[in-house]
Design a protein around this motif. Sequence first.
Motif, PDB file in Angstrom:
ATOM      1  N   LYS A 156     111.803 -41.893  13.447  1.00 50.00           N
ATOM      2  CA  LYS A 156     113.225 -42.156  13.686  1.00 50.00           C
ATOM      3  C   LYS A 156     113.979 -41.838  12.390  1.00 50.00           C
ATOM      4  O   LYS A 156     113.744 -42.468  11.361  1.00 50.00           O
ATOM      5  CB  LYS A 156     113.432 -43.614  14.086  1.00 50.00           C
ATOM      6  CG  LYS A 156     114.864 -44.130  13.978  1.00 50.00           C
ATOM      7  CD  LYS A 156     115.793 -43.494  14.966  1.00 50.00           C
ATOM      8  CE  LYS A 156     117.165 -44.163  14.884  1.00 50.00           C
ATOM      9  NZ  LYS A 156     118.218 -43.315  15.299  1.00 50.00           N
ATOM     10  N   PHE A 157     114.852 -40.833  12.427  1.00 49.54           N
ATOM     11  CA  PHE A 157     115.653 -40.484  11.253  1.00 49.54           C
ATOM     12  C   PHE A 157     116.829 -41.445  11.133  1.00 49.54           C
ATOM     13  O   PHE A 157     117.600 -41.616  12.067  1.00 49.54           O
ATOM     14  CB  PHE A 157     116.188 -39.052  11.362  1.00 49.54           C
ATOM     15  CG  PHE A 157     115.234 -38.020  10.843  1.00 49.54           C
ATOM     16  CD1 PHE A 157     115.397 -37.486   9.578  1.00 49.54           C
ATOM     17  CD2 PHE A 157     114.174 -37.592  11.616  1.00 49.54           C
ATOM     18  CE1 PHE A 157     114.517 -36.533   9.089  1.00 49.54           C
ATOM     19  CE2 PHE A 157     113.281 -36.635  11.149  1.00 49.54           C
ATOM     20  CZ  PHE A 157     113.454 -36.110   9.883  1.00 49.54           C
ATOM     21  N   ARG A 158     116.955 -42.076   9.975  1.00 53.06           N
ATOM     22  CA  ARG A 158     118.156 -42.839   9.637  1.00 53.06           C
ATOM     23  C   ARG A 158     119.144 -41.928   8.920  1.00 53.06           C
ATOM     24  O   ARG A 158     120.349 -42.093   9.014  1.00 53.06           O
ATOM     25  CB  ARG A 158     117.799 -44.042   8.757  1.00 53.06           C
ATOM     26  CG  ARG A 158     117.077 -45.155   9.516  1.00 53.06           C
ATOM     27  CD  ARG A 158     116.747 -46.353   8.637  1.00 53.06           C
ATOM     28  NE  ARG A 158     115.533 -46.095   7.863  1.00 53.06           N
ATOM     29  CZ  ARG A 158     115.447 -46.019   6.543  1.00 53.06           C
ATOM     30  NH1 ARG A 158     116.501 -46.210   5.786  1.00 53.06           N
ATOM     31  NH2 ARG A 158     114.298 -45.783   5.938  1.00 53.06           N
ATOM     32  N   ASN A 159     118.602 -40.977   8.163  1.00 57.82           N
ATOM     33  CA  ASN A 159     119.420 -39.990   7.457  1.00 57.82           C
ATOM     34  C   ASN A 159     118.575 -38.731   7.260  1.00 57.82           C
ATOM     35  O   ASN A 159     117.405 -38.856   6.894  1.00 57.82           O
ATOM     36  CB  ASN A 159     119.872 -40.540   6.097  1.00 57.82           C
ATOM     37  CG  ASN A 159     120.920 -39.656   5.455  1.00 57.82           C
ATOM     38  OD1 ASN A 159     121.989 -39.488   5.985  1.00 57.82           O
ATOM     39  ND2 ASN A 159     120.580 -39.075   4.320  1.00 57.82           N
ATOM     40  N   PRO A 160     119.113 -37.554   7.497  1.00 57.78           N
ATOM     41  CA  PRO A 160     120.407 -37.275   8.113  1.00 57.78           C
ATOM     42  C   PRO A 160     120.368 -37.576   9.605  1.00 57.78           C
ATOM     43  O   PRO A 160     119.313 -37.861  10.165  1.00 57.78           O
ATOM     44  CB  PRO A 160     120.591 -35.783   7.856  1.00 57.78           C
ATOM     45  CG  PRO A 160     119.201 -35.235   7.760  1.00 57.78           C
ATOM     46  CD  PRO A 160     118.371 -36.338   7.161  1.00 57.78           C
ATOM     47  N   GLN A 161     121.536 -37.482  10.217  1.00 54.15           N
ATOM     48  CA  GLN A 161     121.639 -37.750  11.650  1.00 54.15           C
ATOM     49  C   GLN A 161     120.792 -36.757  12.442  1.00 54.15           C
ATOM     50  O   GLN A 161     120.535 -35.640  12.001  1.00 54.15           O
ATOM     51  CB  GLN A 161     123.092 -37.646  12.119  1.00 54.15           C
ATOM     52  CG  GLN A 161     123.974 -38.747  11.600  1.00 54.15           C
ATOM     53  CD  GLN A 161     125.392 -38.642  12.156  1.00 54.15           C
ATOM     54  OE1 GLN A 161     125.836 -37.584  12.584  1.00 54.15           O
ATOM     55  NE2 GLN A 161     126.093 -39.757  12.138  1.00 54.15           N
ATOM     56  N   LEU A 162     120.398 -37.187  13.621  1.00 59.37           N
ATOM     57  CA  LEU A 162     119.629 -36.317  14.506  1.00 59.37           C
ATOM     58  C   LEU A 162     120.457 -35.106  14.910  1.00 59.37           C
ATOM     59  O   LEU A 162     121.683 -35.200  15.045  1.00 59.37           O
ATOM     60  CB  LEU A 162     119.205 -37.073  15.768  1.00 59.37           C
ATOM     61  CG  LEU A 162     118.193 -38.193  15.570  1.00 59.37           C
ATOM     62  CD1 LEU A 162     117.989 -38.942  16.877  1.00 59.37           C
ATOM     63  CD2 LEU A 162     116.873 -37.641  15.057  1.00 59.37           C
ATOM     64  N   VAL A 163     119.779 -33.998  15.129  1.00 62.67           N
ATOM     65  CA  VAL A 163     120.412 -32.776  15.611  1.00 62.67           C
ATOM     66  C   VAL A 163     120.050 -32.639  17.083  1.00 62.67           C
ATOM     67  O   VAL A 163     118.861 -32.618  17.439  1.00 62.67           O
ATOM     68  CB  VAL A 163     119.919 -31.548  14.824  1.00 62.67           C
ATOM     69  CG1 VAL A 163     120.486 -30.273  15.405  1.00 62.67           C
ATOM     70  CG2 VAL A 163     120.261 -31.695  13.355  1.00 62.67           C
ATOM     71  N   ALA A 164     121.048 -32.580  17.937  1.00 61.33           N
ATOM     72  CA  ALA A 164     120.804 -32.484  19.381  1.00 61.33           C
ATOM     73  C   ALA A 164     120.405 -31.062  19.761  1.00 61.33           C
ATOM     74  O   ALA A 164     120.949 -30.089  19.247  1.00 61.33           O
ATOM     75  CB  ALA A 164     122.048 -32.899  20.150  1.00 61.33           C
ATOM     76  N   LEU A 165     119.431 -30.966  20.650  1.00 60.93           N
ATOM     77  CA  LEU A 165     119.021 -29.677  21.200  1.00 60.93           C
ATOM     78  C   LEU A 165     119.718 -29.474  22.535  1.00 60.93           C
ATOM     79  O   LEU A 165     120.070 -30.432  23.219  1.00 60.93           O
ATOM     80  CB  LEU A 165     117.507 -29.643  21.407  1.00 60.93           C
ATOM     81  CG  LEU A 165     116.656 -29.762  20.146  1.00 60.93           C
ATOM     82  CD1 LEU A 165     115.180 -29.805  20.513  1.00 60.93           C
ATOM     83  CD2 LEU A 165     116.921 -28.597  19.220  1.00 60.93           C
ATOM     84  N   GLN A 166     119.890 -28.232  22.913  1.00 63.84           N
ATOM     85  CA  GLN A 166     120.492 -27.929  24.205  1.00 63.84           C
ATOM     86  C   GLN A 166     119.508 -27.133  25.047  1.00 63.84           C
ATOM     87  O   GLN A 166     118.964 -26.156  24.553  1.00 63.84           O
ATOM     88  CB  GLN A 166     121.783 -27.138  24.022  1.00 63.84           C
ATOM     89  CG  GLN A 166     122.875 -27.910  23.333  1.00 63.84           C
ATOM     90  CD  GLN A 166     123.283 -29.147  24.108  1.00 63.84           C
ATOM     91  OE1 GLN A 166     123.308 -29.147  25.339  1.00 63.84           O
ATOM     92  NE2 GLN A 166     123.578 -30.226  23.398  1.00 63.84           N
ATOM     93  N   PRO A 167     119.239 -27.506  26.258  1.00 65.16           N
ATOM     94  CA  PRO A 167     119.687 -28.758  26.866  1.00 65.16           C
ATOM     95  C   PRO A 167     118.921 -29.937  26.266  1.00 65.16           C
ATOM     96  O   PRO A 167     117.797 -29.783  25.804  1.00 65.16           O
ATOM     97  CB  PRO A 167     119.369 -28.573  28.343  1.00 65.16           C
ATOM     98  CG  PRO A 167     118.200 -27.642  28.365  1.00 65.16           C
ATOM     99  CD  PRO A 167     118.396 -26.737  27.172  1.00 65.16           C
ATOM    100  N   ALA A 168     119.528 -31.099  26.288  1.00 69.39           N
ATOM    101  CA  ALA A 168     118.934 -32.288  25.677  1.00 69.39           C
ATOM    102  C   ALA A 168     117.581 -32.616  26.302  1.00 69.39           C
ATOM    103  O   ALA A 168     116.640 -32.982  25.612  1.00 69.39           O
ATOM    104  CB  ALA A 168     119.885 -33.474  25.809  1.00 69.39           C
ATOM    105  N   ILE A 169     117.471 -32.513  27.604  1.00 69.92           N
ATOM    106  CA  ILE A 169     116.201 -32.718  28.299  1.00 69.92           C
ATOM    107  C   ILE A 169     115.719 -31.343  28.742  1.00 69.92           C
ATOM    108  O   ILE A 169     116.098 -30.836  29.793  1.00 69.92           O
ATOM    109  CB  ILE A 169     116.355 -33.672  29.505  1.00 69.92           C
ATOM    110  CG1 ILE A 169     116.901 -35.030  29.058  1.00 69.92           C
ATOM    111  CG2 ILE A 169     115.025 -33.826  30.234  1.00 69.92           C
ATOM    112  CD1 ILE A 169     116.000 -35.784  28.086  1.00 69.92           C
TER     113      ILE A 169
END
Length: 145
Positions: free
Chosen positions: A70-83
Amino acid sequence: MTIKRMDHVSVVVDDLAAATAFFTALGMTIEGQAPIEGPWVDRVNGIEGVQVDIAMMRTPDGHGRLELTKFRNPQLVALQPAIAPPNALGLRSVMFTVESVDDTVARLHAHGGELVGEVAQYEDKYRLCYMRGPAGIIVSLAQEL
């Protein structure tokens, strides 16, 4: 030089507690948990200011390990599509041999797991399925017949 062993697979999750509960329901145990940060982590990741919490999970036979991060820093980078669908590029799934596919599906369903398709039988050898767990992880389940 040859590989000594595959040590573990690492999966980035957005909810460490939910992911830990999911894999505990699967039958894994927590080997350890720790916050990780510092210059060496930054260098390994190629990112400045990395701060993560990890939970190392172990299979009952003691040979397989899964690191939940679990990243606290840096923020997570969302993938597309998320699922992502099963045919997306990248790591497809992590497979576990289980005593009973039906019992395992029921336990994982109680922790947010969802069947990707359906439970199917391969010849007279296996009952198999894919389940989607926390952070879109696809877990393959195989029951030897």
